[in-house]
Design an enzyme around this catalytic site. Structure first.
Site, short mmCIF file in Angstrom:
data_model
loop_
_atom_site.label_atom_id
_atom_site.label_comp_id
_atom_site.label_asym_id
_atom_site.label_seq_id
_atom_site.Cartn_x
_atom_site.Cartn_y
_atom_site.Cartn_z
N GLU A 87 10.11 9.34 -2.17
CA GLU A 87 8.96 10.02 -1.57
C GLU A 87 9.38 10.43 -0.16
O GLU A 87 9.80 9.59 0.64
CB GLU A 87 7.75 9.10 -1.49
CG GLU A 87 7.04 8.87 -2.81
CD GLU A 87 5.81 7.99 -2.64
OE1 GLU A 87 5.42 7.72 -1.49
OE2 GLU A 87 5.27 7.56 -3.66
N ASP A 137 -2.31 6.93 7.00
CA ASP A 137 -1.09 6.16 7.27
C ASP A 137 -1.31 5.12 8.36
O ASP A 137 -2.09 5.32 9.30
CB ASP A 137 0.05 7.11 7.70
CG ASP A 137 0.44 8.05 6.58
OD1 ASP A 137 0.62 7.56 5.46
OD2 ASP A 137 0.56 9.27 6.82
N TYR A 168 -0.19 6.93 -8.69
CA TYR A 168 0.13 6.07 -7.55
C TYR A 168 -1.07 5.16 -7.32
O TYR A 168 -2.13 5.61 -6.89
CB TYR A 168 0.40 6.95 -6.33
CG TYR A 168 0.94 6.23 -5.10
CD1 TYR A 168 0.48 4.98 -4.70
CD2 TYR A 168 1.91 6.84 -4.31
CE1 TYR A 168 0.98 4.35 -3.58
CE2 TYR A 168 2.41 6.23 -3.18
CZ TYR A 168 1.94 4.99 -2.81
OH TYR A 168 2.42 4.36 -1.69
#
Length: 279
Positions: free
Chosen positions: A50, A61, A176
């Protein structure tokens, strides 16, 4: 003809193990070091890569990846340079899947149609765009699928059975699963809860399920590998990189080896967990 992602997950399943998915930020701490690291990841044991696309407002994040993105942006990294990095990687590696992970704004500014053509030509296999929900599939997801790029969707502990079909409807490549609620790198995953969640998702899809967020050590990776098709590690690799930088934030001779060394330990741990090939 199968995609690189399909082929890689199938090969790992045939070996009776989970895939190791590694995340680095493109251009962190500079283009050349980042490209050297990208090229070194497969030999270190990474099955799928990734590649984070730096963005000024990475709201999903944690601090480690936010800082990596800022270092990359400061060094001049752009989406165009990220695609150039993938092209350079493909000159020596035609099989390792690369997934670009990031936010919609840089792609929108680049131009969706132009981006899809350039990404495919560069050798990108899939996209993870964390701020585009299924309700916005016409923006990028469906055009990407039509162009031949897998669009990978995130499922979370709060994605219930009512919501899951919408999340999975146009997902391709793999699912995911975000093992914790919150931002990346903020907590550790519970392997038992993760195994139950993966089993629940698999009742809705035949796609592989890779688990990320909160996996930092080889021991944690092995625990997750027992119940998932893939284990995603990102913040720990970014932390390893950051720990080698000099006082000005520049790369040192220890930068690439520090990351590849951790990838090697993670790969060994994941490969040590045998799973049923039929899963």
């Amino acid at each position: 003809m199968s995609t690189r992602l399909e082929a890689r997950f199938r090969d790992c399943a045939a070996q009776g193990r989970a895939a190791l998915v590694t995340f680095i930020t493109a251009g962190d701490p500079d283009f050349d070091t980042s490209l050297s690291l990208l090229k070194a990841l497969p030999a270190a044991g990474s099955d799928v890569i990734e590649l984070g696309v730096p963005f000024t407002d990475p709201m999903a994040d944690g601090p480690a990846i936010q800082a990596a993105g800022l270092r990359a942006l400061k060094a001049g990294q752009t989406l165009k340079k990220t695609l150039a990095m993938v092209r350079a990687f493909r000159e020596g590696d035609a099989t390792t899947p690369i997934v670009l992970m990031g936010y919609y704004n840089p792609i929108y500014i680049y131009g969706v149609d132009r981006f899809l053509v350039d990404a495919l030509t560069a050798g990108v296999d899939g996209l993870i765009v964390v701020d585009l929900p299924p309700e916005e599939d016409e923006e990028l997801c469906l055009p990407a699928l039509r162009a031949g790029l897998d669009f990978i969707r995130l499922a979370t502990p709060t994605t219930d059975d009512k919501r899951l079909p919408a999340v999975l409807a146009n997902t391709a490549g793999f699912v995911y699963y975000v093992s914790i609620t919150g931002i990346t790198g903020a907590a550790t995953a519970d392997p038992q809860a993760v195994g139950q969640a993966v089993a629940r998702i698999k009742r809705h899809t035949g796609l592989p399920v890779a688990v990320g967020f909160g996996v930092k050590t080889p021991e944690q990776a092995a625990a997750i590998a027992a119940g998932a098709d893939g284990v995603v590690v990102g913040s720990a690799l970014i932390d390893a990189l950051r720990g080698t930088l000099d006082a000005e934030g520049h790369a040192t001779p220890a930068t690439v080896p520090a990351v590849t060394g951790l990838v090697g330990a993670l790969a060994e741990a994941v490969r040590g967990v045998r799973r049923q090939a039929a899963e």
